[in-house]
Design a protein around this motif. Sequence first.
Motif, short mmCIF file in Angstrom:
data_model
loop_
_atom_site.label_atom_id
_atom_site.label_comp_id
_atom_site.label_asym_id
_atom_site.label_seq_id
_atom_site.Cartn_x
_atom_site.Cartn_y
_atom_site.Cartn_z
N PHE A 30 0.84 -1.19 0.00
CA PHE A 30 0.00 0.00 0.00
C PHE A 30 0.88 1.24 0.00
CE2 PHE A 30 -2.69 -3.18 2.18
CZ PHE A 30 -3.81 -3.11 1.39
N HIS A 31 0.57 2.17 -0.87
CA HIS A 31 1.28 3.45 -0.91
C HIS A 31 0.39 4.49 -0.23
CE1 HIS A 31 4.13 6.39 -2.47
NE2 HIS A 31 3.08 7.16 -2.60
N VAL A 32 0.82 4.94 0.93
CA VAL A 32 0.06 5.91 1.72
C VAL A 32 1.02 7.02 2.14
CG1 VAL A 32 -1.31 6.23 3.81
CG2 VAL A 32 -1.42 4.07 2.61
N ASP A 33 0.75 8.24 1.69
CA ASP A 33 1.62 9.33 2.11
C ASP A 33 0.92 10.68 2.01
OD1 ASP A 33 1.82 10.36 -0.51
OD2 ASP A 33 3.61 9.20 -0.94
N MET A 34 1.64 11.72 2.35
CA MET A 34 1.09 13.08 2.43
C MET A 34 0.76 13.66 1.05
SD MET A 34 0.93 13.67 5.65
CE MET A 34 0.78 15.43 5.82
N THR A 35 1.27 13.06 -0.02
CA THR A 35 0.96 13.58 -1.36
C THR A 35 -0.48 13.28 -1.76
OG1 THR A 35 1.72 11.60 -2.53
CG2 THR A 35 3.36 13.32 -2.09
N GLN A 36 -1.18 12.47 -0.97
CA GLN A 36 -2.56 12.09 -1.28
C GLN A 36 -3.56 12.93 -0.48
OE1 GLN A 36 -1.66 8.07 -0.12
NE2 GLN A 36 -1.90 7.36 -2.20
N ASP A 37 -3.20 14.15 -0.16
CA ASP A 37 -4.06 15.08 0.58
C ASP A 37 -4.52 14.52 1.92
OD1 ASP A 37 -3.89 17.11 -1.33
OD2 ASP A 37 -5.47 16.18 -2.52
N ARG A 38 -3.64 13.86 2.63
CA ARG A 38 -3.93 13.37 3.98
C ARG A 38 -3.61 14.50 4.96
NH1 ARG A 38 -6.33 8.56 2.42
NH2 ARG A 38 -4.89 7.34 1.22
N ASN A 39 -4.30 14.52 6.09
CA ASN A 39 -4.10 15.56 7.10
C ASN A 39 -3.17 15.08 8.20
OD1 ASN A 39 -5.56 17.69 6.07
ND2 ASN A 39 -7.48 16.96 6.93
N GLY A 40 -1.91 15.10 7.96
CA GLY A 40 -0.92 14.80 8.98
C GLY A 40 -0.64 13.32 9.16
N PHE A 41 0.38 13.07 9.97
CA PHE A 41 0.88 11.71 10.16
C PHE A 41 -0.11 10.82 10.91
CE2 PHE A 41 4.77 14.17 9.52
CZ PHE A 41 5.27 13.49 8.43
N LEU A 42 -0.89 11.38 11.83
CA LEU A 42 -1.87 10.55 12.54
C LEU A 42 -2.91 10.00 11.59
CD1 LEU A 42 -2.35 12.51 15.88
CD2 LEU A 42 -1.00 10.45 15.45
N GLU A 43 -3.35 10.79 10.64
CA GLU A 43 -4.32 10.30 9.65
C GLU A 43 -3.69 9.20 8.79
OE1 GLU A 43 -6.99 11.67 5.87
OE2 GLU A 43 -6.50 13.19 7.35
N LEU A 44 -2.41 9.34 8.49
CA LEU A 44 -1.73 8.31 7.71
C LEU A 44 -1.76 6.98 8.46
CD1 LEU A 44 1.45 10.17 6.38
CD2 LEU A 44 -0.69 9.74 5.19
N ASN A 45 -1.51 7.01 9.75
CA ASN A 45 -1.53 5.78 10.54
C ASN A 45 -2.93 5.19 10.62
OD1 ASN A 45 1.21 5.67 11.00
ND2 ASN A 45 1.10 6.90 12.84
N THR A 46 -3.95 6.02 10.67
CA THR A 46 -5.33 5.54 10.66
C THR A 46 -5.62 4.81 9.36
OG1 THR A 46 -6.03 7.35 12.10
CG2 THR A 46 -7.74 6.26 10.81
N VAL A 47 -5.19 5.38 8.25
CA VAL A 47 -5.38 4.75 6.94
C VAL A 47 -4.61 3.43 6.88
CG1 VAL A 47 -4.95 4.98 4.46
CG2 VAL A 47 -5.84 6.91 5.76
N ARG A 48 -3.37 3.43 7.35
CA ARG A 48 -2.56 2.21 7.33
C ARG A 48 -3.23 1.10 8.14
NH1 ARG A 48 1.94 6.12 8.14
NH2 ARG A 48 2.92 6.34 6.11
N ARG A 49 -3.74 1.42 9.32
CA ARG A 49 -4.40 0.40 10.15
C ARG A 49 -5.63 -0.16 9.44
NH1 ARG A 49 -2.52 3.77 14.35
NH2 ARG A 49 -4.43 5.00 14.34
N ALA A 50 -6.38 0.70 8.77
CA ALA A 50 -7.56 0.23 8.03
C ALA A 50 -7.14 -0.73 6.91
CB ALA A 50 -8.33 1.41 7.46
N TYR A 51 -6.07 -0.43 6.21
CA TYR A 51 -5.59 -1.29 5.14
C TYR A 51 -5.08 -2.62 5.69
CZ TYR A 51 -6.01 2.61 1.84
OH TYR A 51 -6.48 3.62 1.05
N ILE A 52 -4.43 -2.59 6.84
CA ILE A 52 -3.98 -3.83 7.48
C ILE A 52 -5.17 -4.71 7.80
CG2 ILE A 52 -2.98 -4.79 9.60
CD1 ILE A 52 -1.03 -2.34 9.53
N ARG A 53 -6.24 -4.12 8.35
CA ARG A 53 -7.44 -4.90 8.67
C ARG A 53 -8.03 -5.55 7.42
NH1 ARG A 53 -8.19 -0.59 12.21
NH2 ARG A 53 -9.62 0.49 10.80
N ARG A 54 -8.00 -4.85 6.29
CA ARG A 54 -8.53 -5.41 5.04
C ARG A 54 -7.78 -6.66 4.61
NH1 ARG A 54 -9.18 -0.49 0.78
NH2 ARG A 54 -10.33 0.94 2.14
N ALA A 55 -6.48 -6.68 4.81
CA ALA A 55 -5.65 -7.76 4.27
C ALA A 55 -5.29 -8.82 5.31
CB ALA A 55 -4.37 -7.17 3.67
#
Length: 71
Positions: A30-55
């Motif tokens: 999964f490519h998750v970073d600030m270039t995707q209009d995410r609001n800060g590092f905490l939001e990035l970790n929230t997205v990463r955790r959601a992707y982990i749950r999916r897989a």
Amino acid sequence: MRSCLMTNGIRASRALLTRLAAAGLDDVAFHVDMTQDRNGFLELNTVRRAYIRRARGLGLRILFNTTVYWR
């Protein structure tokens, strides 16, 4: 040799990942970073955790990559 899906994760649903794993997919990156209009590092970790749950539990190795950049 290993097969790997490289994705930003937006359309990588649990159902799709399940089908791909059953077809022989080994890894999902999964490519998750600030270039995707995410609001800060905490939001990035929230997205990463959601992707982990999916897989999780599908037998896939779960990877993350990012792009480092300066504005």
